[in-house]
Design a protein around this motif. Structure first.
Motif, PDB file in Angstrom:
ATOM      1  N   UNK A   1       0.780  -1.244   0.063  1.00 30.00           N
ATOM      2  CA  UNK A   1      -0.042  -0.019   0.012  1.00 30.00           C
ATOM      3  C   UNK A   1       0.784   1.187   0.109  1.00 30.00           C
ATOM      4  N   UNK A   2       2.351   0.995   0.640  1.00 26.97           N
ATOM      5  CA  UNK A   2       3.020   2.275   0.483  1.00 26.97           C
ATOM      6  C   UNK A   2       4.002   2.106  -0.751  1.00 26.97           C
ATOM      7  N   UNK A   3       4.512   1.051  -1.039  1.00 24.87           N
ATOM      8  CA  UNK A   3       5.383   1.247  -2.188  1.00 24.87           C
ATOM      9  C   UNK A   3       4.464   0.748  -3.210  1.00 24.87           C
ATOM     10  N   UNK A   4       4.203   1.614  -4.273  1.00 25.23           N
ATOM     11  CA  UNK A   4       3.174   1.432  -5.248  1.00 25.23           C
ATOM     12  C   UNK A   4       3.761   2.096  -6.495  1.00 25.23           C
ATOM     13  N   UNK A   5       3.147   1.667  -7.601  1.00 25.10           N
ATOM     14  CA  UNK A   5       3.750   2.490  -8.860  1.00 25.10           C
ATOM     15  C   UNK A   5       3.449   3.766  -9.183  1.00 25.10           C
ATOM     16  N   UNK A   6       4.331   4.565  -9.661  1.00 24.34           N
ATOM     17  CA  UNK A   6       4.170   6.083  -9.784  1.00 24.34           C
ATOM     18  C   UNK A   6       4.742   6.514 -11.189  1.00 24.34           C
ATOM     19  N   UNK A   7       4.601   7.506 -11.520  1.00 24.08           N
ATOM     20  CA  UNK A   7       5.082   8.138 -12.757  1.00 24.08           C
ATOM     21  C   UNK A   7       6.726   8.265 -12.687  1.00 24.08           C
ATOM     22  N   UNK A   8       7.073   7.615 -13.623  1.00 30.37           N
ATOM     23  CA  UNK A   8       8.534   7.894 -13.776  1.00 30.37           C
ATOM     24  C   UNK A   8       9.144   9.147 -13.981  1.00 30.37           C
ATOM     25  N   UNK A   9       8.344   9.972 -14.929  1.00 29.17           N
ATOM     26  CA  UNK A   9       8.845  11.015 -15.419  1.00 29.17           C
ATOM     27  C   UNK A   9       8.807  11.981 -14.232  1.00 29.17           C
ATOM     28  N   UNK A  10       7.560  11.970 -13.366  1.00 29.18           N
ATOM     29  CA  UNK A  10       7.385  12.951 -12.303  1.00 29.18           C
ATOM     30  C   UNK A  10       8.544  12.601 -11.117  1.00 29.18           C
ATOM     31  N   UNK A  11       8.871  11.486 -10.885  1.00 29.58           N
ATOM     32  CA  UNK A  11       9.896  11.053  -9.987  1.00 29.58           C
ATOM     33  C   UNK A  11      11.281  11.616 -10.331  1.00 29.58           C
ATOM     34  N   UNK A  12      11.524  11.459 -11.687  1.00 31.36           N
ATOM     35  CA  UNK A  12      12.904  11.998 -12.139  1.00 31.36           C
ATOM     36  C   UNK A  12      12.918  13.413 -12.211  1.00 31.36           C
ATOM     37  N   UNK A  13      11.672  14.003 -12.452  1.00 30.41           N
ATOM     38  CA  UNK A  13      11.633  15.589 -12.505  1.00 30.41           C
ATOM     39  C   UNK A  13      11.922  16.090 -10.909  1.00 30.41           C
TER      40      UNK A  13
ATOM     41  N   UNK B   1      13.750  14.366  -8.648  1.00 27.53           N
ATOM     42  CA  UNK B   1      15.011  14.147  -8.265  1.00 27.53           C
ATOM     43  C   UNK B   1      16.116  15.097  -9.143  1.00 27.53           C
ATOM     44  N   UNK B   2      15.790  15.599 -10.178  1.00 27.36           N
ATOM     45  CA  UNK B   2      16.477  16.280 -10.862  1.00 27.36           C
ATOM     46  C   UNK B   2      17.308  15.318 -11.909  1.00 27.36           C
ATOM     47  N   UNK B   3      16.815  14.221 -12.532  1.00 33.71           N
ATOM     48  CA  UNK B   3      17.311  13.322 -12.956  1.00 33.71           C
ATOM     49  C   UNK B   3      17.065  13.450 -14.652  1.00 33.71           C
ATOM     50  N   UNK B   4      17.906  13.017 -15.528  1.00 31.34           N
ATOM     51  CA  UNK B   4      17.396  13.105 -16.966  1.00 31.34           C
ATOM     52  C   UNK B   4      16.466  12.010 -17.303  1.00 31.34           C
TER      53      UNK B   4
ATOM     54  N   UNK C   1      12.831   7.221  -5.511  1.00 36.20           N
ATOM     55  CA  UNK C   1      13.983   6.727  -6.381  1.00 36.20           C
ATOM     56  C   UNK C   1      13.579   5.262  -6.955  1.00 36.20           C
ATOM     57  N   UNK C   2      12.935   4.604  -6.303  1.00 36.00           N
ATOM     58  CA  UNK C   2      12.296   3.256  -6.983  1.00 36.00           C
ATOM     59  C   UNK C   2      11.356   3.630  -8.208  1.00 36.00           C
TER      60      UNK C   2
END
Length: 347
Positions: A159-171, A173-176, A238-239
């Protein structure tokens, strides 16, 4: 306010001392899960890596194992946590031992004395729990009755570790967005395969390798990034930002980091050691490589990079696997059922 179902005395020589401390973090999660289900848990735990920490730990263990308030005792990591309750604890309540990995498959093989100690602990216990199926074989050779044991994996909060937007997560974290990111999660210890990852990073400069957890490797290439310890919310981000989890471990039960990665919908590359093959099905939810094999690890990394659609498919299947088999709600219910059965049927 409901009455508690029973009172558990828990003994653990590894337990988190602060947020972000990885030592025994899954034991703390188990305690929280049991407490949320009307179980009172009294703890004797060691929260420092220093050997001197055993002095107060054993003193507290002695006090707890004689407490008249307990209905059951459970020791995590054998024999270090079980010595006091097994030898000096109450004999009118059940004692459960839980093996987590090397305490089952490595410690008893070091010498004849360690083998005898582990065997004595098994004979004293009323029930044994292992964190993976493969651990039971060496313990059975030491005298464990297969009828007095069960497998209960560490478990993950799906319930805590769930799928999420890869693009939003990278944005966030400042990742390419255009690089394949491989993530390691956990303590940076050599037996986790850290040096193999660093070597693969040198050979694969087009990819990014992120290490989330305490520690650093001094000699590494520029495509390696070390974040240090992080809170659960940051780990989840990060995941979600990563493309694949890396865990080329030498020895492991069923890895919590793989379960968390699967819950977030990303596949894993790990080894065929210990309990890893119990959760990672090669070619379906991830890839398995031999221990200490840098070439095989590099080939697996390159395969994941070349096959983004397969990565997504593997991650989706991994999410189903952890939801159906490794969700902490399922596993804590199983443990509580064992506890209640032992208490109700104790001689």
């Amino acid at each position: 306010m409901s009455m508690p179902d029973y009172t558990l005395g828990l003994f653990a020589n590894m337990y988190p001392a602060y947020e972000g401390d990885y030592r025994g973090i899954f034991i703390r999660q188990m305690v929280q899960d049991l407490e949320a289900r009307d179980v009172i848990v009294h703890k004797a735990v060691k929260t420092t890596p220093s050997p001197l920490g055993y002095i107060p730990f054993y003193a507290e263990s002695l006090r707890l194992c004689r407490s008249p308030d307990l209905d059951l005792m459970q020791a995590e990591y054998i024999p270090h946590s079980s010595l006091v309750p097994a030898l000096l604890g109450r004999r009118d309540i059940p004692l459960v031992l839980k093996f987590h990995g090397d305490d089952a498959r490595v410690f008893p093989l070091k010498n004849r004395l360690y083998r005898k100690i582990t065997s004595a602990m098994i004979r004293r216990a009323d029930f044994v729990i292992t964190a993976s199926e493969e651990m039971q074989k060496p313990l059975i050779s030491l005298g464990l009755d297969p009828e007095r044991c069960a497998v209960i994996h560490t478990g993950v909060d799906t319930g805590f570790f769930t799928c999420g937007s890869r693009d939003k997560a990278r944005m966030a974290l400042g990742l390419p967005s255009d690089r394949t990111i491989f993530l390691f999660l956990g303590r940076l210890h050599p037996w986790k395969g850290i040096h193999e990852i660093v070597e693969v990073a040198r050979q694969c400069p087009a990819h990014s390798f992120v290490f989330v957890g305490p520690g650093i490797v001094p000699d590494h290439s520029s495509n390696c990034r070390f974040t240090g310890q992080m809170a659960k919310e940051e780990i989840r981000t990060w995941l979600r930002a990563a493309d694949c989890l890396l865990l080329p471990t030498y020895t492991e039960a069923v890895p919590a980091s793989v379960m968390e990665a699967f819950a977030c919908g990303i596949p894993a590359i790990t080894t065929d050691a210990g309990g890893c093959p119990e959760i990672v099905e090669d070619g379906k939810t991830g890839l398995l490589v031999p221990v200490r094999d840098v070439n095989a690890l590099r080939n697996a990394v390159e395969w994941m990079d070349r096959n983004p659609e397969e990565r997504v498919r593997m991650g989706a299947l991994g999410r189903i696997v952890v939801y159906e088999r490794y969700d902490h709600e399922i596993l804590v219910k199983k443990m509580k059922g064992i506890h209640i059965h032992l208490i109700q049927n104790y001689r």
